[in-house]
Motif scaffolding. Structure first.
Motif, PDB file in Angstrom:
ATOM      1  N   ARG A 178       8.161   1.679 -11.409  1.00  0.00           N
ATOM      2  CA  ARG A 178       7.358   1.786 -10.197  1.00  0.00           C
ATOM      3  C   ARG A 178       7.582   3.113  -9.478  1.00  0.00           C
ATOM      4  NH1 ARG A 178       9.356  -2.295  -7.057  1.00  0.00           N
ATOM      5  NH2 ARG A 178       7.584  -2.394  -5.674  1.00  0.00           N
ATOM      6  N   ASP A 222       6.154  -2.366   9.955  1.00  0.00           N
ATOM      7  CA  ASP A 222       6.193  -2.059   8.529  1.00  0.00           C
ATOM      8  C   ASP A 222       4.901  -1.324   8.148  1.00  0.00           C
ATOM      9  OD1 ASP A 222       6.765  -1.910   5.877  1.00  0.00           O
ATOM     10  OD2 ASP A 222       6.774  -4.049   5.477  1.00  0.00           O
ATOM     11  N   ASN A 223       4.034  -1.957   7.383  1.00  0.00           N
ATOM     12  CA  ASN A 223       2.920  -1.227   6.788  1.00  0.00           C
ATOM     13  C   ASN A 223       1.730  -1.017   7.723  1.00  0.00           C
ATOM     14  OD1 ASN A 223       4.237  -1.235   4.165  1.00  0.00           O
ATOM     15  ND2 ASN A 223       3.962  -3.449   4.345  1.00  0.00           N
ATOM     16  N   ARG A 239      15.794  -6.402   3.578  1.00  0.00           N
ATOM     17  CA  ARG A 239      16.859  -5.912   2.696  1.00  0.00           C
ATOM     18  C   ARG A 239      17.920  -5.181   3.515  1.00  0.00           C
ATOM     19  NH1 ARG A 239      13.792  -2.482  -1.690  1.00  0.00           N
ATOM     20  NH2 ARG A 239      15.907  -2.096  -2.427  1.00  0.00           N
ATOM     21  N   ASP A 257       4.212   2.626   4.999  1.00  0.00           N
ATOM     22  CA  ASP A 257       4.809   2.364   6.311  1.00  0.00           C
ATOM     23  C   ASP A 257       4.148   3.196   7.416  1.00  0.00           C
ATOM     24  OD1 ASP A 257       6.399   0.678   4.912  1.00  0.00           O
ATOM     25  OD2 ASP A 257       8.277   1.358   5.788  1.00  0.00           O
ATOM     26  N   PHE A 265      14.978  -6.664 -11.137  1.00  0.00           N
ATOM     27  CA  PHE A 265      13.800  -6.072 -10.483  1.00  0.00           C
ATOM     28  C   PHE A 265      14.116  -4.631 -10.051  1.00  0.00           C
ATOM     29  CE2 PHE A 265      10.672  -5.876  -6.871  1.00  0.00           C
ATOM     30  CZ  PHE A 265       9.556  -5.854  -7.699  1.00  0.00           C
ATOM     31  N   LYS A 311       9.556  -9.853  -1.629  1.00  0.00           N
ATOM     32  CA  LYS A 311       9.157  -8.880  -2.647  1.00  0.00           C
ATOM     33  C   LYS A 311      10.371  -8.209  -3.281  1.00  0.00           C
ATOM     34  CE  LYS A 311       6.325  -7.214   0.479  1.00  0.00           C
ATOM     35  NZ  LYS A 311       5.394  -6.361   1.215  1.00  0.00           N
ATOM     36  N   ASN A 323       1.927  -8.980   5.677  1.00  0.00           N
ATOM     37  CA  ASN A 323       2.933  -8.199   4.953  1.00  0.00           C
ATOM     38  C   ASN A 323       2.708  -8.165   3.433  1.00  0.00           C
ATOM     39  OD1 ASN A 323       6.231  -8.467   3.837  1.00  0.00           O
ATOM     40  ND2 ASN A 323       5.500  -6.650   4.891  1.00  0.00           N
ATOM     41  N   PHE A 344       4.770  -1.888  -3.069  1.00  0.00           N
ATOM     42  CA  PHE A 344       4.922  -3.011  -3.977  1.00  0.00           C
ATOM     43  C   PHE A 344       3.950  -2.875  -5.149  1.00  0.00           C
ATOM     44  CE2 PHE A 344       4.086  -7.631  -4.794  1.00  0.00           C
ATOM     45  CZ  PHE A 344       5.346  -7.910  -5.286  1.00  0.00           C
ATOM     46  N   GLY A 398       8.533  -7.219   7.426  1.00  0.00           N
ATOM     47  CA  GLY A 398       8.525  -6.756   6.056  1.00  0.00           C
ATOM     48  C   GLY A 398       9.802  -6.865   5.252  1.00  0.00           C
ATOM     49  N   ASP A 399       9.608  -6.566   3.986  1.00  0.00           N
ATOM     50  CA  ASP A 399      10.659  -6.777   2.995  1.00  0.00           C
ATOM     51  C   ASP A 399      11.798  -5.765   3.101  1.00  0.00           C
ATOM     52  OD1 ASP A 399      11.279  -8.403   0.583  1.00  0.00           O
ATOM     53  OD2 ASP A 399      11.380  -6.422  -0.315  1.00  0.00           O
ATOM     54  N   LEU A 400      11.434  -4.502   3.271  1.00  0.00           N
ATOM     55  CA  LEU A 400      12.488  -3.489   3.329  1.00  0.00           C
ATOM     56  C   LEU A 400      13.408  -3.737   4.525  1.00  0.00           C
ATOM     57  CD1 LEU A 400      13.806  -0.922   2.288  1.00  0.00           C
ATOM     58  CD2 LEU A 400      12.189   0.391   3.650  1.00  0.00           C
TER      59      LEU A 400
END
Ligand code: F6P
Ligand code: MG
Length: 425
Positions: A10, A237-238, A355, A275, A2, A388, A177, A183, A350-352
């Protein structure tokens, strides 16, 4: 992987959108700043085209040349990446960790603008964030209405009912999220349906569900005699629907007296497309306030009041837009780490954030969350995240493999979510 798909497809797509956005605003820049505005736009576009070319042709990642306050830290980080190669070439776009080059791209986008006054503070993602908000209008109305109804009798709720409402709003914030524009490479990603319907049906998709543990922490803190003020921090996050869902959750925590004070952590530069920056935060509250809907504007008015009273505190820190993972926060941003230590609970959206919490590694699914955090324990913390990107820890033996067998895309589809808690500070 990915990561490969992201860097190959992307990221260039996002850059192309940024360039288009600047083109489209040419007249606006001219009206506001005359020829100087148009010149600045041209320079920013050429900087961004060069950036896209470096990326697509796998050029070395170059040091930042701007004078912004975080530039030295970025360049040190690049040196560190170089040192990992042991003299075997330079870190390049396709030969470096995904997290690093992705963060680096957003930092370079920022430099393209920041170095070109008078358009230096133009947020190239602002339009998309606002659109996401407007397209989620009905969902926002449904949520604000539900919440204002709930507030009417919140004082009469017993513990069980309070817990039920907390769980609902946690889930709304979790699934919020999904509305993330990085994404979808900047494509539409708003909340269309009512966010409160279907929560029950989505429970099976929460593959780590520590809501009970969160509840215990909050209710015990509320009853605790030693703690005079319960402070919760939300690492946002967003913007768009997700932010509204976070603000409703926050209001609930305060109105139910599960918390006394909430600190929000936003981004100090435009980041990962959607964000939340300080502008987005204030803009969202203003939009709600002036909305043509009684319950939406009630929310906006109350929230503005909370900010004025200082029980809602917005803060940002450059660390959140560095490429560093959170286990290095204590060293790289000791002031931020010390501040987070004052909190009773940190909610990472969120995803970031996930991570960065887990070091963005390819962990075995069953590795405990605590271990993946690698000594990042400023306070009890919880991640609310839809999957994600391909990092996941803390699953039961066989759980990941079982989902994988029927849904190979489960880690990157945004369909699954986690509410993952780590209690040990
Ligand atoms: O993989 C999708 C992606 O763009 C990742 O780069 C990043 O981790 C994530 O989405 C951003 O998502 P979120 O807004 O949930 O942090
Ligand atoms: Mg995001």
């Amino acid at each position: 992987s990915f990561a490969y798909f992201t860097v190959k497809d992307r990221l260039p797509q996002i850059l192309t959108k940024v360039i288009d956005t600047l083109h489209r605003h040419k007249n606006e820049f001219f009206e506001e700043h005359g020829e100087k505005g148009v010149e600045a736009e041209k320079r920013a576009i050429s900087f961004l085209s060069k950036l896209r070319n470096e990326l697509q042709t796998d050029k070395p990642v170059i040091p930042l040349e701007d004078e912004l306050p975080d530039a030295a830290l970025w360049n040190q980080y690049l040196d560190y990446q170089r040192s990992l190669l042991n003299g075997n070439g330079e870190p390049s776009w396709f030969q470096s960790p995904w997290l690093f080059v992705e963060c680096y791209m957003y930092r370079r986008i920022h430099a393209a603008l920041a170095q070109n006054p008078p358009i230096g503070s133009f947020d190239v993602f602002k339009e998309g964030k606002a659109q996401n908000f407007f397209e989620s209008q009905e969902a926002i109305i449904a949520l604000c209405t539900y919440f204002q109804e709930l507030l009417k009798n919140i004082k009469d709720l017993d513990e069980k009912q309070l817990q039920g409402e907390l769980f609902k709003l946690l889930q709304v914030s979790l699934w919020g999220n999904k509305c993330d524009l990085s994404f979808s490479a900047g494509e539409k990603s708003s909340q269309k349906s009512s966010p409160l319907q279907c929560l029950e049906d989505m429970i099976p998709y929460i593959i780590v569900n520590d809501m009970e543990k969160l509840w215990s922490l909050l209710i015990n803190a509320k009853k605790g005699i030693q703690i005079s003020t319960v402070r919760v921090d939300i690492i946002l996050d967003n913007a768009g629907f997700e932010l509204v869902s976070d603000l409703v959750l926050t209001d609930f925590l305060l109105s139910s007296k599960l918390a006394d004070e909430v600190h929000f952590h936003g981004k100090s530069i435009p980041w990962y497309v959607s964000d939340t920056t300080k502008n987005d935060f204030n803009w969202t509250i203003k939009q709600l306030q002036s909305a043509n809907h009684m319950w939406m504007s009630r929310c906006g008015i109350n929230w503005e009041g909370n900010l004025k009273k200082g029980i809602w505190v917005y803060q940002d820190h450059m660390f959140w837009t560095l490429p560093h993972i959170y286990s290095s926060m204590a060293e790289v941003a000791p002031d931020l780490y010390a501040d987070l230590q004052k909190s009773n609970l940190l909610l990472f959206k969120g995803d970031l954030n996930y991570r960065k919490l887990t070091g963005d590694r390819k962990w075995e699914y069953t590795v405990p969350f605590h271990q993946a955090l690698n000594k990042f324990h400023p306070a009890p913390l919880c991640s609310l995240r839809t999957l994600k990107s391909d990092t996941q820890v803390g699953l039961k033996p066989g759980q990941g493999e079982q989902i994988q067998a029927s849904e190979p895309e489960w880690m990157i589809s945004g369909k699954y979510g986690i509410v993952q808690f780590d209690a040990t500070p």
